[in-house]
Design a protein around this motif. Sequence first.
Motif, PDB file in Angstrom:
ATOM      1  N   ARG A 154      40.944  32.988  24.609  1.00 52.98           N
ATOM      2  CA  ARG A 154      41.290  31.768  25.329  1.00 52.98           C
ATOM      3  C   ARG A 154      42.068  30.780  24.463  1.00 52.98           C
ATOM      4  N   GLN A 199      43.775  45.356  38.361  1.00 54.50           N
ATOM      5  CA  GLN A 199      44.543  44.298  39.015  1.00 54.50           C
ATOM      6  C   GLN A 199      44.192  44.155  40.489  1.00 54.50           C
ATOM      7  N   TYR A 248      41.361  41.857  39.881  1.00 55.85           N
ATOM      8  CA  TYR A 248      41.775  40.672  39.137  1.00 55.85           C
ATOM      9  C   TYR A 248      43.306  40.556  39.178  1.00 55.85           C
ATOM     10  N   PRO A 249      43.869  40.193  40.324  1.00 53.38           N
ATOM     11  CA  PRO A 249      45.337  40.132  40.437  1.00 53.38           C
ATOM     12  C   PRO A 249      45.974  39.081  39.550  1.00 53.38           C
ATOM     13  N   ASP A 250      45.183  38.127  39.059  1.00 52.54           N
ATOM     14  CA  ASP A 250      45.744  37.087  38.200  1.00 52.54           C
ATOM     15  C   ASP A 250      45.821  37.512  36.745  1.00 52.54           C
ATOM     16  N   GLY A 251      45.425  38.776  36.446  1.00 48.59           N
ATOM     17  CA  GLY A 251      45.558  39.290  35.093  1.00 48.59           C
ATOM     18  C   GLY A 251      44.417  38.958  34.164  1.00 48.59           C
ATOM     19  N   ARG A 252      43.343  38.367  34.674  1.00 55.48           N
ATOM     20  CA  ARG A 252      42.209  38.032  33.810  1.00 55.48           C
ATOM     21  C   ARG A 252      41.511  39.292  33.297  1.00 55.48           C
TER      22      ARG A 252
END
Length: 316
Positions: free
Chosen positions: A126, A237, A240-244
């Motif tokens: 992070r 993905q 987690y489509p936002d790439g997290r």
Amino acid sequence: SRRRHTRYGTVTGVQTCALPISPTVATADAANATPGPAPLPLDAVLIEVLGTDDIDRHRWDLERDAEQRLIDCMAAAGFEFIVPEPLPPGPSEAELTSRSFAAQKGFGIIDDFRTWLEETDIEALRRDLNVEYVRTLTRAEIDRYFLTLEGVEPEPGRVASDPGCRGSAAEEAYAVWNDFVGLLPNHAAIAEERDTHPDWLAARAEWRECMLKRGYDYAEPDAIRSDVELRMNESVQSIYPDGRVPLVFEGGRFVLDPVVEPLLDELQRFEVTAAVANLDCTALVADRFEDVEREVQQGFVDRNRSAIDELLRMAG
């Protein structure tokens, strides 16, 4: 040469090299295997130059050496530079060509991803510790920090006279590899010569026919590994489509999201069966693959004998 599977989360900040040691073919555990044939001609040269035949470990050591040189160079100029803790090396070539390894972990792709997730420091992901450090510097110190790190941008078409700590660390760590490329700039042509050899093409066609009979339609082994990686990325993905990173906080620690777990389990079953099929089908034509590889490498060594002698002299 065999493309190694993706290592997740490995960021060195310096260039790495892929030494052209040819992949070996094995279908039995190393403990049960009999000594193989002599190294292939160009492989033997590289082994002598590098002083080891454990190329995977050597590559990993080079990366660590480059990182440490970068840290030391920045420290000498009065700055800190932080490199993330590296993961252990991935599966060795011996493991990747072992049938027992394939039967348990396939190509090691999903297993490697799980390992990365288990050992990932989420807090470190992070935040960039180097960015945090730079924020403590004055404007003048920041300018000098990046000049020290990156050097002076060269004019178009010219070599950098000051590559900075990042460039000099890579140059020093990969000096032997740079010598190899400098003396044998045409080494990459070996792969094309091999891959277009009539005997290699015939053996590859038999390998593909064998794979088709087992239900796998791929042109070459690398295509299987690429497909596994693609399916894994698409599976994650989809959740987690936002790439997290697919981790959730439970019991005071981060763990793999239970929703993702069965997707990876299913994909690893596919990876395992495909990897075992690849080894079994490769074993049917392994001798022919090696004959072509040996012929092509010997031709290259013969054509470049003076350059190779100079490389060996420099290494000695």
